[in-house]
Design a protein around this motif. Structure first.
Motif, mmCIF file in Angstrom:
data_model
loop_
_atom_site.group_PDB
_atom_site.id
_atom_site.type_symbol
_atom_site.label_atom_id
_atom_site.label_comp_id
_atom_site.label_asym_id
_atom_site.label_seq_id
_atom_site.Cartn_x
_atom_site.Cartn_y
_atom_site.Cartn_z
ATOM 1 N N UNK A 87 0.827 -1.210 0.000
ATOM 2 C CA UNK A 87 0.000 0.000 0.000
ATOM 3 C C UNK A 87 0.859 1.257 0.000
ATOM 4 N N UNK A 88 2.058 1.175 0.614
ATOM 5 C CA UNK A 88 2.967 2.324 0.636
ATOM 6 C C UNK A 88 3.704 2.501 -0.691
ATOM 7 N N UNK A 89 3.554 1.545 -1.608
ATOM 8 C CA UNK A 89 4.153 1.674 -2.924
ATOM 9 C C UNK A 89 5.500 0.996 -3.073
ATOM 10 N N UNK A 90 5.826 0.061 -2.199
ATOM 11 C CA UNK A 90 7.114 -0.622 -2.302
ATOM 12 C C UNK A 90 7.204 -1.481 -3.559
ATOM 13 N N UNK A 91 6.076 -1.915 -4.088
ATOM 14 C CA UNK A 91 6.124 -2.753 -5.286
ATOM 15 C C UNK A 91 6.666 -1.985 -6.492
ATOM 16 N N UNK A 92 6.524 -0.652 -6.488
ATOM 17 C CA UNK A 92 7.062 0.162 -7.578
ATOM 18 C C UNK A 92 8.587 0.253 -7.519
ATOM 19 N N UNK A 93 9.154 -0.049 -6.342
ATOM 20 C CA UNK A 93 10.604 0.013 -6.165
ATOM 21 C C UNK A 93 11.279 -1.327 -6.446
ATOM 22 N N UNK A 94 10.486 -2.317 -6.830
ATOM 23 C CA UNK A 94 10.993 -3.681 -6.959
ATOM 24 C C UNK A 94 12.173 -3.767 -7.927
ATOM 25 N N UNK A 95 12.058 -3.140 -9.094
ATOM 26 C CA UNK A 95 13.114 -3.239 -10.103
ATOM 27 C C UNK A 95 14.405 -2.588 -9.603
ATOM 28 N N UNK A 96 14.290 -1.364 -9.065
ATOM 29 C CA UNK A 96 15.470 -0.668 -8.532
ATOM 30 C C UNK A 96 16.067 -1.414 -7.363
ATOM 31 N N UNK A 97 15.220 -2.016 -6.530
ATOM 32 C CA UNK A 97 15.709 -2.755 -5.365
ATOM 33 C C UNK A 97 16.535 -3.962 -5.799
ATOM 34 N N UNK A 98 16.096 -4.626 -6.851
ATOM 35 C CA UNK A 98 16.857 -5.777 -7.343
ATOM 36 C C UNK A 98 18.202 -5.351 -7.917
ATOM 37 N N UNK A 99 18.240 -4.210 -8.598
ATOM 38 C CA UNK A 99 19.509 -3.711 -9.138
ATOM 39 C C UNK A 99 20.487 -3.376 -8.016
ATOM 40 N N UNK A 100 19.994 -2.701 -6.983
ATOM 41 C CA UNK A 100 20.852 -2.329 -5.855
ATOM 42 C C UNK A 100 21.325 -3.574 -5.120
ATOM 43 N N UNK A 101 20.443 -4.543 -4.915
ATOM 44 C CA UNK A 101 20.826 -5.771 -4.218
ATOM 45 C C UNK A 101 21.858 -6.558 -5.017
ATOM 46 N N UNK A 102 21.743 -6.548 -6.341
ATOM 47 C CA UNK A 102 22.714 -7.261 -7.170
ATOM 48 C C UNK A 102 24.061 -6.551 -7.178
ATOM 49 N N UNK A 103 24.045 -5.228 -7.061
ATOM 50 C CA UNK A 103 25.280 -4.457 -7.093
ATOM 51 C C UNK A 103 26.034 -4.502 -5.763
ATOM 52 N N UNK A 104 25.354 -4.747 -4.683
ATOM 53 C CA UNK A 104 26.053 -4.743 -3.390
ATOM 54 C C UNK A 104 25.071 -4.776 -2.242
ATOM 55 N N UNK A 105 25.294 -3.872 -1.325
ATOM 56 C CA UNK A 105 24.534 -3.874 -0.082
ATOM 57 C C UNK A 105 23.188 -3.185 -0.235
ATOM 58 N N UNK A 106 22.182 -3.821 0.309
ATOM 59 C CA UNK A 106 20.828 -3.279 0.331
ATOM 60 C C UNK A 106 20.554 -2.894 1.780
ATOM 61 N N UNK A 107 20.667 -1.617 2.095
ATOM 62 C CA UNK A 107 20.597 -1.165 3.479
ATOM 63 C C UNK A 107 19.182 -0.774 3.870
#
Length: 173
Positions: A87-107
């Motif tokens: 509901x807060x819109x985290x699903x829209x961040x899914x693609x960017x979150x995967x890129x950041x997690x693949x590149x390194x640390x997801x804080x």
């Protein structure tokens, strides 16, 4: 050598039975207060954030009670956290979150604000109780929570909530 007879251990027929132990009555945990607003807090980090309610008492590792009740509460809390994040819109961040997690640390930073009816609490317990909520957040982002590098902060202000901030995605929302 013969085995002892089973009948020797039982009371004789008609003999008075041992008095039964009185079972201690268990009271259900008190309901938690609703989360208060976080708009006036200035020291929260930048980034997409979601406000979750305080984990139920049953999720504490030290809770002694019916394990099936604990399992039901864990499933409910995980599903609730996932729905609140969606509901807060985290699903829209899914693609960017995967890129950041693949590149390194997801804080991820989690700020704990205790409920008003809790005078003291064990920091380790509440962090462990939040594990189901963390799983729900990772489910809404489509990530494994093994990629999370979580920072925990405990505040003395009583607001009955957790504030989860994705600090690694603070650059461009």
């Amino acid at each position: 050598m013969t085995a002892p007879r089973l009948a020797a251990r039982r009371p004789a027929f008609g003999a008075p039975a041992a008095p039964e132990k009185k079972k201690r009555k268990r009271y259900p945990p008190k309901p938690r207060a609703a989360p208060l607003s976080i708009d006036d807090i200035g020291d929260l980090p930048a980034g997409p954030r979601v406000v979750l309610y305080w984990p139920p008492v049953e999720l504490s590792p030290n809770w002694r009670g019916d394990r099936w009740a604990q399992i039901r509460k864990r499933k409910k809390y995980r599903a609730d956290c996932a729905m609140i994040a969606l509901e807060a819109g985290f699903h829209r961040l899914m693609h960017r979150a995967r890129e950041v997690a693949a590149a390194g640390e997801f804080t991820v930073q989690v700020d704990f604000f205790p409920p008003p009816n809790v005078n003291t609490y064990d920091h380790d317990n509440v962090e462990a109780a939040f594990k189901a909520g963390r799983d729900g957040l990772s489910q809404s982002l489509g990530l494994d929570d093994a990629h999370f590098r979580t920072k925990y902060r405990h505040h003395p202000e009583q607001r009955s909530c957790l504030v989860v901030t994705l600090t690694c995605l603070a650059g461009g929302e």
